[in-house]
Design a protein around this motif. Structure first.
Motif, PDB file in Angstrom:
ATOM      1  N   THR A  26       0.808  -6.737  -8.189  1.00  0.00           N
ATOM      2  CA  THR A  26      -0.458  -6.641  -7.408  1.00  0.00           C
ATOM      3  C   THR A  26      -1.215  -6.750  -6.760  1.00  0.00           C
ATOM      4  OG1 THR A  26       0.510  -3.881  -8.116  1.00  0.00           O
ATOM      5  CG2 THR A  26      -0.970  -4.083  -6.460  1.00  0.00           C
ATOM      6  N   VAL A  27      -1.811  -7.893  -7.655  1.00  0.00           N
ATOM      7  CA  VAL A  27      -2.986  -8.256  -7.831  1.00  0.00           C
ATOM      8  C   VAL A  27      -2.887  -9.288  -7.433  1.00  0.00           C
ATOM      9  CG1 VAL A  27      -4.567  -6.133  -7.824  1.00  0.00           C
ATOM     10  CG2 VAL A  27      -4.460  -8.353  -9.425  1.00  0.00           C
ATOM     11  N   ALA A  28      -1.897 -10.114  -8.757  1.00  0.00           N
ATOM     12  CA  ALA A  28      -1.664 -11.337  -8.131  1.00  0.00           C
ATOM     13  C   ALA A  28      -1.403 -12.369  -7.750  1.00  0.00           C
ATOM     14  CB  ALA A  28      -0.704 -11.897  -9.441  1.00  0.00           C
ATOM     15  N   GLY A  29      -2.458 -13.298  -6.999  1.00  0.00           N
ATOM     16  CA  GLY A  29      -2.133 -14.341  -6.575  1.00  0.00           C
ATOM     17  C   GLY A  29      -3.006 -14.083  -5.552  1.00  0.00           C
ATOM     18  N   ALA A  30      -3.539 -12.565  -4.350  1.00  0.00           N
ATOM     19  CA  ALA A  30      -3.608 -12.316  -3.618  1.00  0.00           C
ATOM     20  C   ALA A  30      -5.829 -12.530  -3.602  1.00  0.00           C
ATOM     21  CB  ALA A  30      -4.125 -10.913  -3.350  1.00  0.00           C
ATOM     22  N   PRO A  31      -5.878 -12.867  -2.653  1.00  0.00           N
ATOM     23  CA  PRO A  31      -7.667 -12.966  -2.659  1.00  0.00           C
ATOM     24  C   PRO A  31      -8.340 -12.467  -2.922  1.00  0.00           C
ATOM     25  CG  PRO A  31      -6.595 -13.444  -0.229  1.00  0.00           C
ATOM     26  CD  PRO A  31      -5.456 -12.740  -1.272  1.00  0.00           C
ATOM     27  N   ALA A  32      -9.450 -11.916  -3.895  1.00  0.00           N
ATOM     28  CA  ALA A  32      -9.762 -11.317  -4.607  1.00  0.00           C
ATOM     29  C   ALA A  32     -11.161 -11.596  -4.641  1.00  0.00           C
ATOM     30  CB  ALA A  32      -9.828 -10.718  -6.102  1.00  0.00           C
ATOM     31  N   VAL A  33     -12.431  -9.991  -4.168  1.00  0.00           N
ATOM     32  CA  VAL A  33     -13.452 -10.056  -4.348  1.00  0.00           C
ATOM     33  C   VAL A  33     -14.714  -9.722  -5.094  1.00  0.00           C
ATOM     34  CG1 VAL A  33     -13.972 -11.303  -2.405  1.00  0.00           C
ATOM     35  CG2 VAL A  33     -14.164  -8.509  -2.251  1.00  0.00           C
ATOM     36  N   GLY A  34     -15.849  -9.601  -5.769  1.00  0.00           N
ATOM     37  CA  GLY A  34     -16.174  -7.861  -6.600  1.00  0.00           C
ATOM     38  C   GLY A  34     -16.393  -9.005  -7.741  1.00  0.00           C
ATOM     39  N   LEU A  35     -17.754  -7.937  -9.080  1.00  0.00           N
ATOM     40  CA  LEU A  35     -17.636  -8.715  -9.661  1.00  0.00           C
ATOM     41  C   LEU A  35     -16.127  -8.253 -10.930  1.00  0.00           C
ATOM     42  CD1 LEU A  35     -18.960  -9.452 -12.090  1.00  0.00           C
ATOM     43  CD2 LEU A  35     -20.216  -7.218 -12.353  1.00  0.00           C
ATOM     44  N   GLY A  36     -15.660  -7.762 -10.921  1.00  0.00           N
ATOM     45  CA  GLY A  36     -14.302  -6.637 -11.340  1.00  0.00           C
ATOM     46  C   GLY A  36     -13.917  -7.858 -11.213  1.00  0.00           C
ATOM     47  N   ALA A  37     -13.252  -8.255 -10.065  1.00  0.00           N
ATOM     48  CA  ALA A  37     -11.768  -9.719 -10.437  1.00  0.00           C
ATOM     49  C   ALA A  37     -12.971 -10.729 -11.020  1.00  0.00           C
ATOM     50  CB  ALA A  37     -12.235  -9.468  -8.883  1.00  0.00           C
TER      51      ALA A  37
ATOM     52  N   MET B 147     -15.008 -11.059 -13.257  1.00  0.00           N
ATOM     53  CA  MET B 147     -14.165 -11.065 -14.661  1.00  0.00           C
ATOM     54  C   MET B 147     -13.026 -10.702 -15.196  1.00  0.00           C
ATOM     55  SD  MET B 147     -17.284  -7.302 -15.292  1.00  0.00           S
ATOM     56  CE  MET B 147     -16.357  -6.929 -16.834  1.00  0.00           C
ATOM     57  N   TYR B 148     -11.722 -10.212 -13.846  1.00  0.00           N
ATOM     58  CA  TYR B 148     -11.007 -10.671 -14.936  1.00  0.00           C
ATOM     59  C   TYR B 148      -9.941 -11.675 -14.377  1.00  0.00           C
ATOM     60  CZ  TYR B 148     -12.139  -6.259 -17.635  1.00  0.00           C
ATOM     61  OH  TYR B 148     -13.277  -5.579 -18.687  1.00  0.00           O
ATOM     62  N   ALA B 149     -10.492 -12.735 -14.471  1.00  0.00           N
ATOM     63  CA  ALA B 149      -9.352 -13.643 -13.741  1.00  0.00           C
ATOM     64  C   ALA B 149      -8.358 -14.290 -14.291  1.00  0.00           C
ATOM     65  CB  ALA B 149     -10.248 -15.397 -13.320  1.00  0.00           C
ATOM     66  N   GLU B 150      -7.881 -14.088 -14.773  1.00  0.00           N
ATOM     67  CA  GLU B 150      -6.710 -14.496 -15.550  1.00  0.00           C
ATOM     68  C   GLU B 150      -6.027 -13.354 -14.851  1.00  0.00           C
ATOM     69  OE1 GLU B 150      -8.581 -10.875 -18.250  1.00  0.00           O
ATOM     70  OE2 GLU B 150      -9.038 -12.626 -17.286  1.00  0.00           O
ATOM     71  N   THR B 151      -5.982 -11.581 -14.248  1.00  0.00           N
ATOM     72  CA  THR B 151      -5.451 -10.854 -13.022  1.00  0.00           C
ATOM     73  C   THR B 151      -5.605 -11.530 -11.804  1.00  0.00           C
ATOM     74  OG1 THR B 151      -5.931  -9.565 -15.357  1.00  0.00           O
ATOM     75  CG2 THR B 151      -5.282  -8.714 -13.587  1.00  0.00           C
ATOM     76  N   PHE B 152      -6.439 -11.017 -11.283  1.00  0.00           N
ATOM     77  CA  PHE B 152      -7.037 -11.536 -10.337  1.00  0.00           C
ATOM     78  C   PHE B 152      -6.892 -13.099 -10.179  1.00  0.00           C
ATOM     79  CE2 PHE B 152      -8.939  -7.243 -11.487  1.00  0.00           C
ATOM     80  CZ  PHE B 152      -8.200  -6.676 -10.228  1.00  0.00           C
ATOM     81  N   THR B 153      -6.089 -13.692  -9.659  1.00  0.00           N
ATOM     82  CA  THR B 153      -6.031 -15.211  -9.800  1.00  0.00           C
ATOM     83  C   THR B 153      -6.448 -15.974  -8.148  1.00  0.00           C
ATOM     84  OG1 THR B 153      -3.375 -15.240  -9.555  1.00  0.00           O
ATOM     85  CG2 THR B 153      -3.962 -15.579 -11.532  1.00  0.00           C
ATOM     86  N   GLY B 154      -6.371 -14.769  -7.505  1.00  0.00           N
ATOM     87  CA  GLY B 154      -7.313 -15.394  -5.901  1.00  0.00           C
ATOM     88  C   GLY B 154      -8.133 -15.566  -6.510  1.00  0.00           C
ATOM     89  N   VAL B 155      -9.137 -14.981  -6.998  1.00  0.00           N
ATOM     90  CA  VAL B 155     -10.422 -14.368  -6.772  1.00  0.00           C
ATOM     91  C   VAL B 155     -11.402 -15.588  -5.819  1.00  0.00           C
ATOM     92  CG1 VAL B 155     -11.035 -15.197  -9.399  1.00  0.00           C
ATOM     93  CG2 VAL B 155     -12.620 -13.238  -8.282  1.00  0.00           C
ATOM     94  N   ARG B 156     -12.528 -15.135  -5.248  1.00  0.00           N
ATOM     95  CA  ARG B 156     -12.846 -15.413  -4.492  1.00  0.00           C
ATOM     96  C   ARG B 156     -15.007 -16.305  -4.926  1.00  0.00           C
ATOM     97  NH1 ARG B 156     -11.404 -17.294   0.844  1.00  0.00           N
ATOM     98  NH2 ARG B 156     -13.593 -17.533   1.126  1.00  0.00           N
ATOM     99  N   GLU B 157     -14.824 -17.199  -5.798  1.00  0.00           N
ATOM    100  CA  GLU B 157     -16.029 -17.085  -5.980  1.00  0.00           C
ATOM    101  C   GLU B 157     -17.549 -16.989  -5.182  1.00  0.00           C
ATOM    102  OE1 GLU B 157     -16.844 -18.779 -10.347  1.00  0.00           O
ATOM    103  OE2 GLU B 157     -15.091 -17.253 -10.552  1.00  0.00           O
ATOM    104  N   ASP B 158     -17.031 -17.367  -4.153  1.00  0.00           N
ATOM    105  CA  ASP B 158     -18.371 -17.573  -2.825  1.00  0.00           C
ATOM    106  C   ASP B 158     -17.891 -16.539  -2.395  1.00  0.00           C
ATOM    107  OD1 ASP B 158     -15.446 -18.011  -2.184  1.00  0.00           O
ATOM    108  OD2 ASP B 158     -16.194 -18.620  -0.226  1.00  0.00           O
ATOM    109  N   LEU B 159     -17.757 -15.242  -2.522  1.00  0.00           N
ATOM    110  CA  LEU B 159     -17.945 -14.456  -1.548  1.00  0.00           C
ATOM    111  C   LEU B 159     -18.701 -13.300  -2.059  1.00  0.00           C
ATOM    112  CD1 LEU B 159     -13.877 -14.357   0.176  1.00  0.00           C
ATOM    113  CD2 LEU B 159     -16.606 -15.090   0.907  1.00  0.00           C
ATOM    114  N   PRO B 160     -18.696 -11.844  -2.244  1.00  0.00           N
ATOM    115  CA  PRO B 160     -19.923 -10.968  -2.493  1.00  0.00           C
ATOM    116  C   PRO B 160     -19.492 -10.631  -3.270  1.00  0.00           C
ATOM    117  CG  PRO B 160     -19.918 -10.411  -0.523  1.00  0.00           C
ATOM    118  CD  PRO B 160     -18.971 -11.379  -0.565  1.00  0.00           C
ATOM    119  N   GLU B 161     -20.775 -10.415  -4.186  1.00  0.00           N
ATOM    120  CA  GLU B 161     -20.242  -9.792  -6.185  1.00  0.00           C
ATOM    121  C   GLU B 161     -20.030  -8.794  -5.701  1.00  0.00           C
ATOM    122  OE1 GLU B 161     -21.152 -11.495 -10.881  1.00  0.00           O
ATOM    123  OE2 GLU B 161     -22.781 -11.310  -9.318  1.00  0.00           O
TER     124      GLU B 161
END
Length: 228
Positions: free
Chosen positions: A149-160, A162-176
């Protein structure tokens, strides 16, 4: 309008004061084990920094989670106690909505996912069409179970993060973590639009959104001691 906002649903102890047009003062400290110790001094510091007193506040805004049991209760109990003492309303908002709003303020356009750490190798998460529009209810899941459901889509937050292998679109420049400044701004926007109590009208009651049972449990088979 003078809104005092606070959130303790994530490792951040965050407080802000908003006059309906802008944030007057804010405080953000990250310490997952000291919510109770840090929150009231932060409230005092924010009020003092804005040159205001608790008696000037017209409403309390509080993040209702989802979040871990103990930390979440600190913010909710403080919010309801301050509101009761002043006889002013409490406006509850989903913590994930505040993070989404902050991400949108930082320039993220939808759709995207917000995920925070739920411990137990799980995340609290929700999908958003944009910074103001959540798609469905928040959930708690193991990251691997929602990868499709979440792979490839932009994602923000500490959970994203922590699990960057799942949230592959994680934006580390945005709020944690949660931001009371973002919660306050979102609440002010909804109040100006005439929002009322009830999620479909903009606000939630100041009750904890746990999504699961607390970690603490009554021991099984404990010995009952009774007086003779």
């Amino acid at each position: 309008m003078l809104l005092l906002a606070l959130d303790t649903a994530t490792p951040a102890v965050t407080v802000a004061l908003h006059d309906g047009g802008r944030v007057l003062a804010s405080s953000d400290e990250v310490d997952a084990r000291r919510h109770g110790e840090l929150l009231l001094p932060a409230v005092d510091r924010v009020l003092t920094g804005a040159g205001a007193a608790l008696g000037d506040v017209t409403g309390i805004v509080v993040g209702v989670g989802p979040g871990p049991y103990t930390g979440l209760r600190v913010g909710l109990m403080t919010a309801t106690t301050l509101a009761a003492a002043r006889g002013i309303p409490v406006h509850g908002l989903c913590t994930l909505d505040g993070i989404a709003y902050a991400a949108g303020t930082a320039g993220l356009e939808g759709p995207f996912t917000v995920a925070t750490d739920a411990r137990r190798k799980e995340v609290y998460w929700a999908r958003y069409a944009d910074a103001r529009t959540r798609l469905g209810e928040p959930s708690v899941d193991r990251p691997a179970d929602i990868a499709g459901t979440v792979a490839g889509a932009p994602a923000v937050g500490l959970g994203a993060r922590m699990y960057a292998e799942t949230f592959t679109g994680v934006r580390e420049d945005l709020p944690e973590h949660a931001s009371a400044a973002a919660l306050a701004a979102l609440a002010a926007e909804r109040l100006a639009a005439g929002a009322g109590q009830g999620e479909e009208r903009g606000f939630l009651p100041p009750l904890p959104l746990y999504l699961r049972r607390p970690d603490a449990k009554v021991p099984a088979n404990y010995k009952v001691v009774t007086p003779r």
